[in-house]
Every structure is written in structure tokens, then in C-alpha cells.
Design a protein around this motif. Structure first.
Motif, mmCIF file in Angstrom:
data_model
loop_
_atom_site.group_PDB
_atom_site.id
_atom_site.type_symbol
_atom_site.label_atom_id
_atom_site.label_comp_id
_atom_site.label_asym_id
_atom_site.label_seq_id
_atom_site.Cartn_x
_atom_site.Cartn_y
_atom_site.Cartn_z
ATOM 1 N N PRO A 1 69.994 147.196 12.118
ATOM 2 C CA PRO A 1 70.969 147.630 11.551
ATOM 3 C C PRO A 1 71.814 146.470 10.564
ATOM 4 C CG PRO A 1 71.217 146.634 13.672
ATOM 5 C CD PRO A 1 69.766 146.983 13.443
ATOM 6 N N GLU A 2 72.570 146.924 9.566
ATOM 7 C CA GLU A 2 73.191 146.209 8.717
ATOM 8 C C GLU A 2 74.262 145.330 9.350
ATOM 9 O OE1 GLU A 2 75.201 148.844 5.661
ATOM 10 O OE2 GLU A 2 72.981 149.456 5.148
ATOM 11 N N MET A 3 74.643 144.291 8.581
ATOM 12 C CA MET A 3 75.659 143.443 9.097
ATOM 13 C C MET A 3 76.906 143.936 9.564
ATOM 14 S SD MET A 3 76.155 140.079 9.579
ATOM 15 C CE MET A 3 74.709 139.224 8.264
ATOM 16 N N PRO A 4 77.396 143.990 10.790
ATOM 17 C CA PRO A 4 78.756 144.426 11.068
ATOM 18 C C PRO A 4 79.820 144.373 10.174
ATOM 19 C CG PRO A 4 78.108 142.713 12.334
ATOM 20 C CD PRO A 4 77.124 142.649 11.586
ATOM 21 N N LYS A 5 80.449 145.452 9.961
ATOM 22 C CA LYS A 5 81.680 145.129 9.073
ATOM 23 C C LYS A 5 83.042 144.770 9.896
ATOM 24 C CE LYS A 5 80.372 149.196 6.211
ATOM 25 N NZ LYS A 5 80.740 150.731 5.746
ATOM 26 N N PRO A 6 83.505 143.926 9.165
ATOM 27 C CA PRO A 6 84.755 143.203 10.012
ATOM 28 C C PRO A 6 85.842 144.369 10.459
ATOM 29 C CG PRO A 6 84.645 142.941 7.456
ATOM 30 C CD PRO A 6 83.444 143.459 7.608
ATOM 31 N N GLN A 7 86.171 144.288 11.590
ATOM 32 C CA GLN A 7 87.100 144.980 12.138
ATOM 33 C C GLN A 7 88.450 144.633 12.387
ATOM 34 O OE1 GLN A 7 85.514 146.661 15.820
ATOM 35 N NE2 GLN A 7 83.557 147.432 14.790
ATOM 36 N N GLN A 8 89.546 145.152 12.495
ATOM 37 C CA GLN A 8 90.601 144.590 12.610
ATOM 38 C C GLN A 8 91.192 144.512 14.038
ATOM 39 O OE1 GLN A 8 93.419 147.303 10.369
ATOM 40 N NE2 GLN A 8 92.639 146.469 8.381
ATOM 41 N N LEU A 9 90.174 143.991 14.864
ATOM 42 C CA LEU A 9 90.477 143.783 16.164
ATOM 43 C C LEU A 9 91.750 142.749 16.569
ATOM 44 C CD1 LEU A 9 86.777 143.127 17.592
ATOM 45 C CD2 LEU A 9 88.152 145.241 17.409
ATOM 46 N N ASN A 10 91.855 141.703 15.714
ATOM 47 C CA ASN A 10 93.138 140.945 16.089
ATOM 48 C C ASN A 10 94.416 141.791 15.799
ATOM 49 O OD1 ASN A 10 91.777 138.517 16.567
ATOM 50 N ND2 ASN A 10 91.527 138.094 14.184
ATOM 51 N N SER A 11 94.345 142.660 14.823
ATOM 52 C CA SER A 11 95.791 143.240 14.919
ATOM 53 C C SER A 11 95.977 144.484 15.723
ATOM 54 C CB SER A 11 95.578 144.053 13.199
ATOM 55 O OG SER A 11 94.459 144.878 13.086
ATOM 56 N N MET B 1 72.308 138.602 13.152
ATOM 57 C CA MET B 1 71.892 139.082 11.823
ATOM 58 C C MET B 1 71.681 137.893 10.992
ATOM 59 S SD MET B 1 71.385 142.469 11.893
ATOM 60 C CE MET B 1 70.844 141.940 13.828
ATOM 61 N N ASN B 2 72.600 137.048 11.049
ATOM 62 C CA ASN B 2 72.347 135.844 10.141
ATOM 63 C C ASN B 2 71.144 135.102 10.277
ATOM 64 O OD1 ASN B 2 74.781 136.271 8.495
ATOM 65 N ND2 ASN B 2 75.985 135.084 10.197
ATOM 66 N N GLU B 3 70.803 135.124 11.745
ATOM 67 C CA GLU B 3 69.533 134.277 12.127
ATOM 68 C C GLU B 3 68.315 135.057 11.488
ATOM 69 O OE1 GLU B 3 69.586 133.697 16.208
ATOM 70 O OE2 GLU B 3 71.355 132.053 16.170
ATOM 71 N N ILE B 4 68.469 136.413 11.643
ATOM 72 C CA ILE B 4 67.282 137.368 11.219
ATOM 73 C C ILE B 4 66.979 136.928 9.622
ATOM 74 C CG2 ILE B 4 66.491 139.699 10.937
ATOM 75 C CD1 ILE B 4 67.743 140.238 13.722
ATOM 76 N N GLN B 5 68.056 136.911 8.988
ATOM 77 C CA GLN B 5 68.103 136.912 7.427
ATOM 78 C C GLN B 5 67.690 135.856 7.098
ATOM 79 O OE1 GLN B 5 72.145 137.557 5.630
ATOM 80 N NE2 GLN B 5 71.262 137.550 3.683
#
Length: 813
Positions: free
Chosen positions: A64-74, A154-158
Motif C-alpha cells: 500500500p501507498e503511504m497513508p494520506k494525512p487525516q484530520q484526526l486531531n480536528s 512504510m518509511n522503513e520499507i522505502q
């Protein structure tokens, strides 16, 4: 209660969605960890089989691609607001329980039962909502943690993919059967019903609302751009006649030229982008989606080519505004049609083959496109080099230097080397490196255009100042002519303003310091941009850390340990030394121009600050660079101490001069621009170096004086705290002359000289009698050293004039 029930149902649906996202993130994290483990386990066998590398690349590409940033804090903040609202409703329930009828009378028993039932239902709903809000906040927190774990995986895999797979062959080397494989894959591509898929994708693009609205907006923008071409050509005609004329030329003409060129270059890139957007959204047709990815990726390249073509028009930015030779620009654009007709489609096809069906055609058709692309890039780069376009400008603004030639040779060899690597099977590696190299050159060329735009603005401002001064001189000359003080011809008046009507003005009139500041800033921006661009591949060069050159012993908290010095550490140390050299060369100038000249500093203080800054940068860069290759200060301090003792005898004069140079910078007994006399030498201080100081005498000869002389010897600084100096003239008078008359003549001659200061007032004294002739001394003061010799000349002339006026003559005997 109905609204609260609806909110409760929405809350339950939201909880289901959050739970689904948590499961998906956990599953993707587990999949990524498993792929990372597999990659690390199989890394040692990659050199044995190219097929293994290709398989691992395919496995990594399916992740899977890098997860897109979600507005979880909001979302959590909004939930907290809702919870406060529900708590407020809960607190109002006791007040509602005290309800009465509209006329204020108490409720009937039936009404009371109904109200109590509704309030109980509302109480239960609010409790459920409050509990749901707390649970939802907790689950959102868990989802946030799961997303961060997925992103970390994902960063470690990349990073691992770059480290282990970047230099591994991803396709088989080219053999004798390669043309046969290309023909077979081309036949397979045709049998995939490619044209039918494209036709259906275009039909879907024209009927889907998701793609039709962007396409309609693109057509409107293209129509506006096409309709403005007539105004663009008219503007070029008008502006080309105004550029170069001092009373008509403005910097806004250059900005408007850039704006019009960018606007007129939009139609084809915008249509190309709309086509790519539509094809990418035709998801039922994978061939169309892959082609859409390639089309979208080539939009910036196509737009850059179109903008440069408009800049290179005979009345465009490069020729008229920058003053580049027209023949040179024509030679640079010799292969422009090749760039549009070959390079852009080849890049599009290459990206399409990489994205389609797990790179099914990358080893055959994709590699063929890459080889043709390398040939086109080498041809275009060679044409640009022969045209004489600079990639690097020296401090004089010239492009004929070693760095520029080296960069061009690198740019020509890079596509050839990339093509050779692709033939050997390293297709993905060659693509990544060549793409970043060409992008770095594009960034460099963009900053070069910015430099020339700023240079033209400075050119216009400097020429306008010269024009205003010339107008002022012309007005003064006309005023003198009107007063009949000077007989001037019309040709002389025209000559006074002739210099500002020239088409070309010598670029030396532009401030060299300001241009150096601009070059330094743009160079730093270019270096930062290139470093950020290549930083994504830093892990790909991790193999350099496995090449040990030698071992060094390091001491940490009294414990000795062996530290291997790798090839990567040596290369990083060399990079640190290069960056330190550039900072030592440019940062002091930036500090002087950007900060010090705006501060109220005493003369020479700015030079001392920049010199000490240069020494500090050299020391810091040296310590960091040498520490990376195992040469630490703790090991050097005893060696430095021993060398200090040994060299103290053999090179004591050099060390004495170095220390004296530091003392001069701190104590400032001399400064840049001071006039000094030392060892029967008089001149101006022009340079203070670590070992010696340079003095320029009145004959323009440069004299090198060791710094120790200014510390240990006596010298005269004529301008240390005050530039005013006294000038003493010895003037003989005729025998029998009136002493008071001669004194009056001398004092009046001094007062009539404009270079003599009024305070202290000039004085004349009879100081001696030589063979019956009185000898006078005229004592007066000059404002600065440069006035001393002109002052002596003028005062002597005025004294002779006074002698003639009073008929004083020397005794002929």
C-alpha cells in the motif's frame, strides 16, 4: 429525542468506519513488516539472481501507498465540542422536569407520565451519546497510533528498498534476443485491445461529471490564452522598441514579458493535463490509466519547453531583455522540435510502461524508450553546450570557466552512462539517477533566469540614476549659458547626455558587491534544493558504509573503541570540506552586505568581524570533517602541542606574525583605509591577512609588511582617531622685508586656500635667520592625508602671488 436518535445512529456508523480503518491500518502494517523481513532476509542473495531482485521489487510495488494525512486531531476536537453540548443538554433535564402548561397551571397526571417518559428516553440517549463520544475519541487515538505505525513501517520499507534494491539489476541484460522480445511485447500490447480501451476511456472522460468539469475549465483557459496571443504579439512589438532606452525602459516590461510568455504557453500543457486527468479516472481501463499517469507526469516538462520557446523569441526575454546573442539562442533551440516531438512522448511512454501491470513491458518496450530518451537528451545537451549557455557564472559573471565546462561534460556523459547501465539491467537505477540529475539542472537553470532578471532590475536602476545625474548636469550647464557665464555650443550639450542614449551600457556600472550577494544567495538556494531533491536516495548509498578503508581508535568516557572509517564517511567529509570552502568564500561577503554595512561600526570593525567569521568557519568545518575520518581533537592536541614547541623555534616568525595579525584585528591599531608610516614607508592599508599587511604607497606600489612590525615597532597612524594633520611650510623672505607684511601674506595665503581648515587657525612665525634672510614657518591643518600635497601646491602658489603683489623679491646675492 428524534434528533438525538439520529445523532446516535450517525455515531454508530462513524464507529464502524473507524474500526474498519483500524483493521485496514493494522493489516497494512503487518503486510509491510512481513515484506521488510523478507527483504532483509533475501538481501544477501540479490547479487546471485536478477530475477530475485525483480520479484522483490514487484512485492514492494504491491504494498500500500503511504497513508494520506487525516484530520484526526480536528475530528477529536469536534467530538469534544459535541460532548460539551450533550453535557449541557443533560444538565438542563431537571429544569425540563419542572415543566408546566402554557397558562402556567400544573401538568395533568397523563401529561406528567408522557413528559417523564420522554425525559427518561432523552436521558438514556444522552448517556449513550456521551459514552459514544468517549469511545470514539479513544478509538480515534488508537487509529492515530495505527496510522503512525503504518507510516513508520512504510518509511522503513522505502529505506530498505533503496538500500538493498536500488543498485540491483531489475531487468535482464540486453542480449541478442532483445529485438525479438521487443517485437513480441509490441504484438502483445496491440492484442490487449489498447486502442479500444483508449476509445472507451475518452468516451468515459467526455460523459463523466468528475472529468467533464475540469475539461470544460481547461477549454475556457485555453480559449482565453489563445485570444490573448494578439495582445501578446502587440506587446512584444511595443516593448522591444522601449527596452534599452533610458527614458522608456522599465523593469515592469520584463515582468510583463514573463507573465505573457507563461500565459501564452499554457494551451498545450493545459490540454495535455486535462487529457491525463481524464485518462487516470477511467479506472475500468488499465491501459488508459497507465497512459494517463504518463501524460500527467510530462505536463511540467512540456510546459517548461513551451515557456522557454517563448522566452527565446527574437523579441522575447532572452534576446531583448537579457541581451543574449540571437545566434546563440537560435543554436540552443536547434533541437526544440525534437524536444517536443520525441522527449515528451518518450517520457510519457516510459512512465506508462512502468505503471502498467507490474512493469510487464518495462524490460523491453520501456527500456527501448529509455535508450531513445538518453540519445535525445545527449543530443540536446550537446547542442546547448555548443550554443555557449552557462551553467555556472564566476565572480565576474562569465561562463567560460572550469566549473562550467565540467558541468556540461557531466551533463553530456550522464545520459550515455545511464543508457549503458540500462543495457546491463539496471533500468530503475538509471531512471532514478538521470531524472534527479536533469531535475537538478532544471532548478539550476531556473535560478540562472532569476539571476538575470534581478541583474536587469539592478541595471535599470543604476542607469536611471546616471540619467538623472546627467539631466542635472545638463540643467546646470543650460543655467550657466543663460547667465552668459559660459559659451556652450549645442553639440556640447548633446555630448553631455550622449552616454545615456546608448543601447548597451557597460555592465561594470552595476554594483559588483550586489551581484555577488545575489549570486551567493542563489547558489545557497540551489545547493539546498539539490540536497533536498537527492535526500530521498540517501539510503541507496548505504552500501558505502560497508566499504571500510581503515580503522581509527576513539575514546568515549575513558573507554577506547575501534571505529571503522568507511568510504561513505570519507565522501561526507569531502562534502563537508567543499561546503565549508563555499561558506568561507561567500558567507563573509553576505554578512558584510546584508548586515554589517547597515550597522554603525567604526572603520575596520566590519573587516575584523568578517575575517574572524572566516577563521571560525574554517576551524568548525575542519573539526567536523576531520572527526568524520577519525582525526579527533583529543588525538591532535598532544601532536599540536609538540609541533607547537618544535615549530616555535623553526617557524617562530610565522607564528609571531599570525598572532600579531589576530592582535591587530582585536586591538585595531591599524584598519583598512588607514594611512600609516612605518620604516620610512608611507601609504594606505589595503589588506590585513594572517601573516602580513599590504600597504599601497603613493606610487601605487604594494608593500608587504609583516604583522609583527605593527606590534613590536613604532609607526605613525595618520588616521587612527582623527584624520586632521598639520602641514608645516618653510618659507624664506627677502632681506629687509617687513616682517609684519610677510606674516600677513602667509596667513592670508593659507586662509584663501579651500583645503586649509579654519580651526585650528593657520599661523605664521619667524623661526630662523639664515645669512641675514628671515625664514618663516606657516603652520596649518588639512582635513585628511589626501589633501596634504594639493594644499602645499595651492598655498605655495598663493604665497608667490602675494610676493608679486607686494613686489617682494629675494636678494639676488
Amino acid at each position: 429525542n428524534r434528533e438525538l436518535s439520529i445523532a446516535l445512529n450517525q455515531q454508530a456508523q462513524r464507529m464502524d468506519l473507524i474500526a474498519s480503518q483500524q483493521r485496514q491500518a493494522a493489516s497494512q502494517t503487518l503486510q509491510g513488516r512481513q515484506a521488510l523481513t523478507t527483504l532483509r532476509e533475501q538481501a544477501q542473495w540479490l547479487d546471485e539472481s536478477p530475477a530475485l531482485g525483480e520479484t522483490l521489487r514487484a512485492q514492494v510495488s504491491r504494498l500500500p501507498e503511504m497513508p494520506k494525512p487525516q484530520q484526526l486531531n480536528s475530528d477529536m476536537a469536534q467530538l469534544r465540542v459535541q460532548r460539551l453540548h450533550f453535557e449541557d443538554l443533560m444538565n438542563k433535564l431537571p429544569q425540563l422536569a419542572q415543566g408546566t402548561q402554557d397558562d402556567g397551571s400544573p401538568l395533568t397526571p397523563a401529561q406528567r407520565r408522557i413528559l417523564d417518559a420522554q425525559l427518561a428516553t432523552q436521558h438514556n440517549l444522552l448517556n449513550a451519546l456521551l459514552t459514544g463520544c468517549d469511545t470514539q475519541i479513544l478509538e480515534l487515538t488508537k487509529l492515530k497510533v495505527a496510522n503512525s505505525q503504518l507510516e513508520e513501517a512504510m518509511n522503513e520499507i522505502q529505506e530498505a528498498a533503496h538500500r538493498y534494491l536500488f543498485w540491483v539489476a531489475d531487468v535482464s541484460p540486453i542480449g541478442l534476443s532483445y529485438p525479438l522480445h521487443v517485437g513480441q511485447d509490441l504484438r502483445r500490447l496491440v492484442t490487449l485491445d489498447t486502442f479500444s480501451q483508449l476509445t472507451h476511456a475518452l468516451g468515459m472522460m467526455l460523459t463523466s461529471q468528475e472529468t467533464l468539469i475540469p475539461l470544460f475549465g481547461a477549454l475556457l483557459l485555453v480559449g482565453f490564452s489563445l485570444s490573448s496571443r494578439r495582445h501578446y504579439h502587440a506587446f512584444l512589438e511595443r516593448s522591444s522598441g522601449r527596452v534599452g532606452k533610458v527614458n522608456q525602459d522599465h523593469f515592469s516590461l520584463t515582468l510583463r514579458n514573463v507573465f505573457w510568455s507563461v500565459l501564452v504557453a499554457l494551451p498545450l500543457p493545459v490540454l495535455w493535463a486535462a487529457l491525463g486527468y481524464g485518462l487516470r479516472h477511467a479506472w475500468p481501463y488499465p491501459v488508459a490509466v497507465a497512459i494517463g499517469d504518463g501524460v500527467s507526469a510530462t505536463v511540467p516538462v512540456l510546459w517548461v519547453f513551451m515557456v522557454c520557446a517563448h522566452f527565446a523569441r527574437p523579441q522575447g526575454l532572452f534576446i531583448v531583455h537579457f541581451g543574449w546573442p540571437q545566434q546563440q539562442v537560435k543554436r540552443a533551440l536547434r533541437y526544440y522540435t525534437l524536444s517536443i516531438g520525441m522527449i515528451v512522448p518518450l517520457i510519457m511512454a516510459l512512465i506508462s510502461f512502468d505503471d502498467y501491470s507490474e512493469r510487464e513491458f518495462a524490460g523491453t518496450l520501456g527500456r527501448l524508450c529509455f535508450l531513445l530518451l538518453c540519445a535525445c537528451l545527449a543530443l540536446v545537451t550537446s547542442s546547448l553546450k555548443r550554443a555557449g549557455l552557462p551553467l555556472y557564472l564566476d565572480k565576474h559573471g562569465a561562463g567560460d570557466n572550469v566549473v562550467n565546462r565540467s558541468l556540461w561534460n557531466l551533463m553530456i556523459c550522464a545520459p550515455i552512462v545511464a543508457a549503458a547501465a540500462a543495457c546491463l539491467g539496471h533500468l530503475a537505477t538509471a531512471q532514478a539517477l538521470l531524472a534527479r540529475l536533469e531535475t537538478s539542472v532544471a532548478i539550476w537553470f531556473f535560478l540562472l533566469i532569476i539571476y538575470h532578471i534581478i541583474r536587469r532590475w539592478m541595471f535599470i536602476q543604476r542607469r536611471r540614476i546616471a540619467f538623472e545625474r546627467t539631466k542635472q548636469r545638463r540643467a546646470e550647464m543650460l543655467a550657466q549659458r543663460a547667465r552668459n557665464e559660459e559659451d556652450l555650443s549645442q553639440s556640447q550639450l548633446n555630448d553631455a547626455a550622449a552616454e545615456v542614449d546608448e543601447k548597451v551600457l557597460d555592465l561594470d556600472t552595476i554594483s559588483a558587491q550586489s551581484l555577488q550577494l545575489v549570486r551567493s544567495i542563489l547558489t545557497l538556494i540551489a545547493l539546498l534544493s539539490v540536497i533536498l531533491l537527492w535526500s530521498e536516495l540517501h539510503s541507496a548509498f548505504g552500501f558505502l558504509e560497508n566499504i571500510t578503508l581503515w580503522d581509527a581508535t576513539s575514546t568515549t568516557q575513558g573507554v577506547d573503541s575501534i571505529q571503522p572509517i568507511t568510504l561513505g564517511a570519507v565522501l561526507i567529509a569531502i562534502l563537508v570540506f567543499i561546503i565549508t570552502t563555499q561558506m568561507v568564500r561567500n558567507l563573509p561577503a553576505l554578512l558584510e552586505l546584508a548586515l554589517l554595512q547597515h550597522l554603525d561600526l567604526t572603520p575596520g570593525t566590519g573587516y575584523a568581524i568578517t575575517t574572524l567569521t572566516k577563521y571560525g568557519l574554517m576551524l568548525l568545518g575542519g573539526i567536523i570533517g576531520f572527526s568524520m575520518i577519525g582525526i579527533e581533537w583529543s588525538k591532535l592536541q598532544w601532536l599540536v602541542a609538540a609541533l607547537g614547541v618544535g615549530l616555535g623555534f623553526g617557524l617562530q616568525e610565522i607564528f609571531a606574525n599570525f598572532i600579531s595579525g589576530l592582535m591587530i584585528l582585536f586591538e585595531k591599531p591599524i584598519r583598512i583605509g588607514d594611512t600609516v608610516t612605518i620604516r620610512n614607508l608611507t601609504g594606505n592599508i589595503t589588506r590585513i591577512n594572517t601573516r602580513a599587511t599590504t600597504i599601497t604607497d603613493w606610487d601605487r606600489k604594494e608593500i608587504i609588511v609583516p604583522n609583527q612590525a605593527f606590534i613590536t615597532e613604532q609607526f605613525v597612524n595618520w588616521s587612527l582617531s582623527d584624520t586632521v594633520t598639520r602641514v608645516v611650510l618653510s618659507v624664506p623672505a627677502p632681506a629687509g622685508a617687513n616682517i609684519e607684511q610677510v606674516t600677513h601674506i602667509l596667513v592670508q595665503a593659507a586662509r584663501r586656500c579651500p583645503l586649509v581648515l579654519e580651526l585650528p587657525a593657520p599661523e605664521a612665525f619667524l623661526v630662523d635667520l639664515q645669512q641675514g634672510l628671515p625664514l618663516f614657518e606657516l603652520r596649518m591643518h588639512a582635513a585628511e592625508m589626501g589633501h596634504r600635497m594639493p594644499l602645499r601646491h595651492q598655498v605655495h602658489a598663493l604665497i608667490l602671488e602675494g610676493y608679486c603683489h607686494y613686489q617682494l623679491k629675494s636678494d639676488p646675492s
